[in-house]
Write a protein that holds these residues in place. Structure first.
Motif, PDB file in Angstrom:
ATOM      1  N   ARG A  12       0.837  -1.206   0.000  1.00  0.00           N
ATOM      2  CA  ARG A  12       0.000   0.000   0.000  1.00  0.00           C
ATOM      3  C   ARG A  12       0.870   1.253   0.000  1.00  0.00           C
ATOM      4  O   ARG A  12       2.056   1.193   0.310  1.00  0.00           O
ATOM      5  N   PRO A  13       0.292   2.405  -0.321  1.00  0.00           N
ATOM      6  CA  PRO A  13       1.064   3.652  -0.325  1.00  0.00           C
ATOM      7  C   PRO A  13       1.715   3.977   1.027  1.00  0.00           C
ATOM      8  O   PRO A  13       2.757   4.617   1.075  1.00  0.00           O
ATOM      9  N   ALA A  14       1.144   3.520   2.123  1.00  0.00           N
ATOM     10  CA  ALA A  14       1.711   3.778   3.448  1.00  0.00           C
ATOM     11  C   ALA A  14       2.962   2.939   3.708  1.00  0.00           C
ATOM     12  O   ALA A  14       3.669   3.171   4.678  1.00  0.00           O
ATOM     13  N   GLY A  15       3.207   1.934   2.861  1.00  0.00           N
ATOM     14  CA  GLY A  15       4.391   1.105   3.007  1.00  0.00           C
ATOM     15  C   GLY A  15       4.141  -0.251   3.625  1.00  0.00           C
ATOM     16  O   GLY A  15       5.018  -1.104   3.614  1.00  0.00           O
ATOM     17  N   ILE A  22      -7.067 -13.382  -4.719  1.00  0.00           N
ATOM     18  CA  ILE A  22      -6.967 -12.883  -6.099  1.00  0.00           C
ATOM     19  C   ILE A  22      -8.220 -12.108  -6.510  1.00  0.00           C
ATOM     20  O   ILE A  22      -8.134 -11.156  -7.288  1.00  0.00           O
ATOM     21  N   ALA A  23      -9.380 -12.443  -5.970  1.00  0.00           N
ATOM     22  CA  ALA A  23     -10.622 -11.766  -6.344  1.00  0.00           C
ATOM     23  C   ALA A  23     -10.616 -10.293  -5.946  1.00  0.00           C
ATOM     24  O   ALA A  23     -11.265  -9.473  -6.595  1.00  0.00           O
ATOM     25  N   GLN A  24      -9.884  -9.907  -4.917  1.00  0.00           N
ATOM     26  CA  GLN A  24      -9.871  -8.525  -4.459  1.00  0.00           C
ATOM     27  C   GLN A  24      -8.795  -7.683  -5.133  1.00  0.00           C
ATOM     28  O   GLN A  24      -8.799  -6.468  -5.009  1.00  0.00           O
ATOM     29  N   ILE A  25      -7.881  -8.299  -5.853  1.00  0.00           N
ATOM     30  CA  ILE A  25      -6.783  -7.562  -6.484  1.00  0.00           C
ATOM     31  C   ILE A  25      -7.310  -6.579  -7.530  1.00  0.00           C
ATOM     32  O   ILE A  25      -6.912  -5.421  -7.569  1.00  0.00           O
ATOM     33  N   ALA A  26      -8.220  -7.008  -8.377  1.00  0.00           N
ATOM     34  CA  ALA A  26      -8.734  -6.152  -9.447  1.00  0.00           C
ATOM     35  C   ALA A  26      -9.521  -4.964  -8.887  1.00  0.00           C
ATOM     36  O   ALA A  26      -9.477  -3.874  -9.448  1.00  0.00           O
ATOM     37  N   GLN A  27     -10.216  -5.164  -7.777  1.00  0.00           N
ATOM     38  CA  GLN A  27     -11.020  -4.094  -7.189  1.00  0.00           C
ATOM     39  C   GLN A  27     -10.153  -3.001  -6.581  1.00  0.00           C
ATOM     40  O   GLN A  27     -10.543  -1.846  -6.548  1.00  0.00           O
ATOM     41  N   THR A  31      -4.852   1.381  -5.523  1.00  0.00           N
ATOM     42  CA  THR A  31      -4.174   1.619  -4.252  1.00  0.00           C
ATOM     43  C   THR A  31      -3.012   0.655  -4.020  1.00  0.00           C
ATOM     44  O   THR A  31      -2.450   0.632  -2.936  1.00  0.00           O
ATOM     45  N   ILE A  32      -2.630  -0.101  -5.035  1.00  0.00           N
ATOM     46  CA  ILE A  32      -1.543  -1.068  -4.902  1.00  0.00           C
ATOM     47  C   ILE A  32      -0.295  -0.501  -5.575  1.00  0.00           C
ATOM     48  O   ILE A  32      -0.320  -0.155  -6.748  1.00  0.00           O
ATOM     49  N   ILE A  33       0.781  -0.417  -4.825  1.00  0.00           N
ATOM     50  CA  ILE A  33       2.049   0.072  -5.367  1.00  0.00           C
ATOM     51  C   ILE A  33       2.829  -1.069  -6.006  1.00  0.00           C
ATOM     52  O   ILE A  33       3.377  -0.932  -7.090  1.00  0.00           O
TER      53      ILE A  33
END
Length: 61
Positions: A12-15, A22-27, A31-33
């Motif tokens: 995440r951006p906070a580090g 895997i189902a939540q990755i696309a949603q 917010t994924i760095i």
């Protein structure tokens, strides 16, 4: 094991890093760095996340 049973570690951006199915990755892609995976189980992903924290790539939660 099917593709829907896979897990990823995402930074995440906070580090900090989280383990997501895997189902939540696309949603949550905006917010994924960075991401690592797929892993066959949540336990395996937890072990890998510990390694990423020790390597300085992720902050502990």
């Amino acid at each position: 094991m099917t593709e829907s049973d896979k897990f990823y570690i995402v930074k995440r951006p906070a580090g900090n890093c989280e383990i997501l199915p895997i189902a939540q990755i696309a949603q949550q892609s905006p917010t994924i760095i960075e991401q690592w995976g797929p892993y066959d189980s949540a336990e395996n992903a937890i072990a890998r996340r510990i390694g990423l924290i020790r390597a300085g790539k992720c902050q502990p939660q």
